[in-house]
Design an enzyme around this catalytic site. Structure first.
Site, short mmCIF file in Angstrom:
data_model
loop_
_atom_site.label_atom_id
_atom_site.label_comp_id
_atom_site.label_asym_id
_atom_site.label_seq_id
_atom_site.Cartn_x
_atom_site.Cartn_y
_atom_site.Cartn_z
N ASP A 131 0.82 -1.21 0.00
CA ASP A 131 0.00 0.00 0.00
C ASP A 131 0.87 1.27 0.00
O ASP A 131 2.10 1.19 -0.08
CB ASP A 131 -0.93 -0.07 1.23
CG ASP A 131 -2.34 0.38 0.91
OD1 ASP A 131 -2.51 1.26 0.07
OD2 ASP A 131 -3.28 -0.16 1.54
N GLU A 165 -1.21 1.86 -5.08
CA GLU A 165 -1.01 3.31 -4.91
C GLU A 165 -2.17 4.09 -5.53
O GLU A 165 -2.10 5.28 -5.72
CB GLU A 165 0.41 3.68 -5.26
CG GLU A 165 0.97 4.20 -6.55
CD GLU A 165 0.27 5.16 -7.44
OE1 GLU A 165 -0.78 4.83 -7.98
OE2 GLU A 165 0.84 6.26 -7.66
N TRP A 166 -3.27 3.37 -5.74
CA TRP A 166 -4.59 3.94 -6.11
C TRP A 166 -4.60 4.70 -7.44
O TRP A 166 -5.53 5.46 -7.70
CB TRP A 166 -5.13 4.84 -4.98
CG TRP A 166 -4.86 4.34 -3.61
CD1 TRP A 166 -5.35 3.18 -3.08
CD2 TRP A 166 -4.02 4.93 -2.61
NE1 TRP A 166 -4.86 3.01 -1.80
CE2 TRP A 166 -4.05 4.08 -1.49
CE3 TRP A 166 -3.26 6.10 -2.56
CZ2 TRP A 166 -3.34 4.36 -0.32
CZ3 TRP A 166 -2.55 6.38 -1.39
CH2 TRP A 166 -2.60 5.52 -0.30
N GLY A 167 -3.54 4.54 -8.23
CA GLY A 167 -3.51 5.21 -9.53
C GLY A 167 -3.16 6.68 -9.47
O GLY A 167 -3.24 7.36 -10.50
N ASP A 188 -10.54 2.88 -3.70
CA ASP A 188 -11.16 1.62 -3.26
C ASP A 188 -12.55 1.41 -3.86
O ASP A 188 -13.38 2.32 -3.88
CB ASP A 188 -11.29 1.60 -1.73
CG ASP A 188 -9.94 1.47 -1.06
OD1 ASP A 188 -8.91 1.61 -1.75
OD2 ASP A 188 -9.93 1.23 0.15
C1 GAL Z 1 -6.33 0.90 1.31
C2 GAL Z 1 -6.37 -0.07 0.15
C3 GAL Z 1 -7.40 -1.14 0.47
C4 GAL Z 1 -6.99 -1.84 1.74
C5 GAL Z 1 -6.81 -0.84 2.89
C6 GAL Z 1 -6.23 -1.49 4.14
O1 GAL Z 1 -5.39 1.87 1.05
O2 GAL Z 1 -6.70 0.63 -1.02
O3 GAL Z 1 -7.50 -2.04 -0.62
O4 GAL Z 1 -5.80 -2.55 1.53
O5 GAL Z 1 -5.95 0.21 2.50
O6 GAL Z 1 -6.05 -0.59 5.20
#
Ligand code: GAL
Length: 383
Positions: A131, A165-167, A188
């Protein structure tokens, strides 16, 4: 010297704890999930990785500086759990973060990449989701992901490396070179129509970057969650789950199941294990799908989406997605836009029903109800 197979040659398939269990994940849930993946046939359908997301970590590292499992929720430790999962003929994955802490505020790997990679390898980890929270100012994505990729590689173990890294820094342009096998392209996903629609049909711009060894990841599946669990926000209808799954298969995207596989209804287990859809997702050529109605400025982009993809056997998968809220729509695909000679006769196979619909040349049209999909395979008849 024997050649090692390419890691991530086709999109990774498995299960991840986050969508349903979030911070409540325990070792018994992971064990029961591995059992259920075998019992329900998901493993044999191709789902391979059982991945624990955030919240497996203890509050402190051990005396040697190694991460440890949360003592109450994972009392047997991660190595024993990985052994159990391997014993079921599955592979085992875990989660950490490029910053000092995970997104859930647990300890993470910034500055500890080597020891953490070695710990994961020693435990038998086959997949690492990594992450992007709590990274120090000035530390950029390519550097942080490259560092962990190098550390994993130095262990000598084959580990699928999943960048989360969410793009935000267009990872499709650099994550493959940084050593990642998949990279999130979005924030997400949650379990409702708006989320799967906006994420799924937002994949056109980066689609061409995915391929064998490195895949765009529009986040995990919400199929079968039915409004229950950590990212439940209303749930979807059966047709909407079909749209979601068909699009993720067509893109093609990693298929990480997010529902509780211990308690799936028949609709869910049949959809997730559908051989025709999975074959499209796992097609060995790994070519990207493209959006035939062009860019976001096209007049009907918000209502109807037509996507297609060339497959290794010379057939073409075409998805007719009606994302309008009310109207049934007749959608048409012309051979011309698929680089097919208009005179070429094709067998049209309905993928969901596994049935031949017709044999035709020039074009094919089909009625599609709102919030639903028709998926066909055009098989050119060669004379
Ligand atoms: C977010 C991630 C999710 C999950 C979450 C866990 O940043 O996009 O898929 O992993 O953290 O805390």
């Amino acid at each position: 010297m024997t050649q090692r197979p390419l890691l991530g040659a086709t999109p990774p398939m498995g299960w991840n704890s986050w969508n349903t269990f979030g911070a409540q994940i325990t070792e018994s849930v992971v064990r029961e999930t591995a059992d259920a993946m075998v019992a329900t046939g998901l493993r044999d359908a191709g789902y391979e990785y059982v991945v624990i997301d955030d919240f497996w970590e203890a509050d402190e590292r051990d005396a040697g500086g190694r991460l440890q499992a949360h003592p109450e929720r994972f009392p047997s430790g991660i190595a024993a759990l990985a052994d159990y999962v391997h014993g079921q003929g599955l592979k085992f994955g875990i989660y950490s973060c490029a910053g000092t802490h995970t997104c859930g505020g647990r300890l993470a790997s910034y500055g500890r990449e080597e020891i953490d990679a070695q710990t994961f390898a020693d435990w038998g980890v086959d997949y690492l989701k990594y992450d992007f929270c709590y990274r120090p100012f000035g530390a950029d994505g390519p550097t942080l992901y490259r560092r962990m990729a190098q550390a994993l590689r130095a262990t000598g173990r084959d580990v699928i490396f999943s960048a989360c890294e969410w793009g935000i820094n267009e990872p499709w342009a650099w994550a493959r070179q940084a050593g990642c096998h998949l990279w999130r392209t979005t924030g997400d996903i949650v379990d409702n129509w708006k989320s799967i629609r906006d994420i799924g049909f937002g994949q056109a711009k980066m689609a061409s970057y995915g391929g064998p060894g490195g895949w765009n990841d529009p986040d995990m599946l919400v199929v079968g969650m039915r409004g229950k669990g950590n990212v439940a926000e209303g749930g979807c209808t059966d047709d909407e789950y079909r749209v979601h799954f068909a699009l993720w298969c067509l893109l093609p995207s990693p298929l990480m199941i997010g529902c509780d596989v211990r308690a799936m209804d028949t609709f869910t287990s049949e959809l997730l294990a559908h051989p025709g859809l999975i074959a499209i997702n796992q097609d060995p050529a790994g070519l990207p799908a493209w959006n035939l109605n062009g860019d976001e400025n096209h007049w009907d982009w918000k209502n109807f989406q037509l996507w297609a993809r060339h497959l290794a056997d010379g057939s073409i998968a075409v998805g007719f997605f009606n994302i309008h809220d009310e109207n049934t729509h007749k959608m048409v695909v012309g051979w011309e836009t698929l680089s097919l000679d208009p005179r070429r006769k094709c067998r049209v196979i309905d993928v969901f029903d596994d049935e031949e619909v017709c044999i035709t040349d020039v074009s094919f049209a089909i009625n599609v109800a709102p919030h639903s999909v028709k998926l066909v395979r055009l098989v050119p008849i060669l004379d």
